[in-house]
Write an enzyme that holds these catalytic residues in place. Structure first.
Site, PDB file in Angstrom:
ATOM      1  CE  LYS A   1      -4.385   0.941   0.001  1.00  0.00           C
ATOM      2  NZ  LYS A   1      -5.510   0.169  -0.567  1.00  0.00           N
TER       3      LYS A   1
ATOM      4  CG  ASP B   1      -7.277   3.158  -1.093  1.00  0.00           C
ATOM      5  OD1 ASP B   1      -7.855   2.068  -1.045  1.00  0.00           O
ATOM      6  OD2 ASP B   1      -7.267   3.942  -0.110  1.00  0.00           O
TER       7      ASP B   1
END
Ligand code: NDP
Length: 445
Positions: free
Chosen positions: A124, A164
């Protein structure tokens, strides 16, 4: 494994990393029993290794705004675990981004990616830069400055980022453009790309659609379907929009949408036509959800609140982490909600999850029910590697199959003696076993 001892050590080491500790605790509690049946895991210190990221990059991102002023943000990439494939996970651009947030998301991503059945490790990244209120030119300059540094850490066989919160098609396009300029290499290093340059059909829809496919499977275990069910949805971004769309297609009635300022309640239900208005409002005009109530006067806007006190059958948190607390979870139960399927990552606080499970709700954690997004990202990587584009139907069929397989795995590992399916346990155990076995096979590295 002694979960409490490990947690105490992590708490002492990372006292300020609240979200990361919360995510680790949830996983460790649910895998403890299975873990203890494998002394070889204990000997190889699998848990001690799996909770730490392989590496974290932190870098300064300097760019110039439209007034000519110099702006400085921080950029991050957390490469969490590559036991089963190249690092894979989105980038989040939001002012509240911290290393703790990205560590929690990278940790969750590792198990989620394992569940998809595709070969992808967990990662991430992101920045404390928020695109909200910025011009297109500012967003582009930021993305380019961010890529000056991130480029050296990613690649098609190494680490493949995606979107995201705050990172959609526009941002991915700008980042991919700069990556290509710097590397002179046209590869599938980003997913969520535009259709004209290697993006997969159904990728924008995948997380929201996949969430509803998973919900459908859950309802099926109780002989129910979505027809006529009233649905509370939070968020109004990518995941919320396509969860809403699939609900409408399957005959459910979405009643709410939200953003970080408040939520709208539409007693007449959100139709496809109204959803098209929301897509234009959020994706093109970059407006706020309160404008929905100005466009459709029957709808009511509630400033500063979340939708969890409304009466409905199903709740779909699709905005952000920790957006349902214990009191809100109890309100959902009291109002007759039968199922909660998480589109967002970790939207329910531990106290809320306990309430859902104690009351035997169908409750799906994000790492299972929102895995459709990264699954289609995996399919985008396959298409890029073979230089082909699959049809919408091919991708959608694949997505349905993956969501159904994930559901089956949750049932396999999460069914309790009383027949209740603990989807948290099922997802955590299934994801963990795959990663742990791969780590065992690869030795102490
Ligand atoms: P978007 O940026 O498209 O939308 C996010 C939505 O959530 C916006 O409506 C935003 O409102 C709202 N939101 C953001 N932060 C907060 C907050 N602190 N409080 C209340 N509302 C907030 O992001 P996505 O739809 O892509 O992501 C939503 C969730 O889904 C995240 O948890 C993400 O990690 C998860 N997810 C996304 C995937 C994907 O493919 N995109 C895949 C798997 C999970 P505002 O406009 O006010 O910021």
């Amino acid at each position: 494994m002694k979960t409490q001892e490990i947690m105490a050590r992590l708490q002492a080491k990372y006292p300020l990393e609240k979200e990361y500790l919360q995510a680790v605790q949830e996983v460790l509690e649910s895998i403890e029993e299975v873990y203890n049946q494998h002394p070889e895991f204990e000997k190889a210190k699998i848990v001690e290794r799996i909770v730490e990221p392989d590496r974290i990059f932190t870098f300064r991102v300097t760019w110039i705004d439209d007034n000519g002023d110099v702006q400085t943000n921080l950029g991050y990439r957390v490469q969490f675990n590559s036991a089963i494939g190249p690092y894979k996970g989105g980038l989040r651009f939001h002012k509240a981004v911290t290393p703790s947030m990205l560590k929690f998301l990278g940790f969750e991503q590792t198990f989620k990616n394992a569940l998809t059945t595709l070969p992808m490790g967990g990662a991430k990244g992101g920045s404390d830069f928020s695109p909200r209120g910025k011009s297109n030119a500012e967003v582009m300059r930021f993305c380019q400055a961010f890529m000056l540094e991130l480029t050296r850490h990613i690649g098609p066989e190494l680490d493949v980022p995606a979107g995201d919160i705050g990172v959609g098609g526009r941002e991915v396009g700008f980042m991919f453009g700069m990556y290509k300029k710097l590397t002179r290499d046209f590869s599938g290093t980003f997913t969520g790309k535009g259709r004209e340059f290697g993006g997969s059909l159904i990728r924008p829809e995948a997380t929201g659609y996949g969430n509803i496919y998973f919900l459908k499977e859950m309802l099926k275990t109780r002989g129910m379907d979505l027809k006529g069910k009233k649905v509370l949805i939070s968020g109004s971004g990518n995941v919320a929009q396509y969860a809403t769309e699939k609900c409408i297609q399957l005959g459910a009635i979405p009643l709410t949408l939200s953003d970080s300022d408040g939520y709208i309640y539409d007693p007449d239900g959100i139709t496809q036509e109204k959803l098209e208005y929301v897509k234009e409002l959020k994706n093109v005009e970059r407006g706020r959800i309160k404008e929905y109530a100005e466009e459709y006067p029957n709808a009511v806007y509630h400033a500063g609140e979340r939708p969890w006190h409304e009466k409905a059958d199903i709740a779909l948190p699709c905005a952000t982490q920790n957006e349902i607390n214990g009191e809100q979870a109890q309100a959902l139960v009291d109002n007759g909600v039968i199922a909660v399927a998480e589109g967002a990552n970790m939207p329910s606080l531990p106290e809320a999850i306990k309430i859902f499970q104690d009351n035997k709700l169908l409750y799906a954690p994000g790492k299972a029910s929102n895995a459709g997004g990264v699954s289609v990202s995996g399919l985008e990587m396959s298409q890029n590697s073979e230089r082909l584009s699959w049809t919408s139907k091919e991708v959608d069929d694949y997505l349905k199959r993956i969501m159904s397989d994930i559901h089956e795995n949750c049932v396999k590992y999460g069914t309790q003696a009383d027949g209740y399916i603990n989807y948290v346990k099922g997802a955590n155990v299934a994801g963990f076993m795959k990663v742990a076995n791969a780590m065992m096979a690869q030795g102490i590295v």
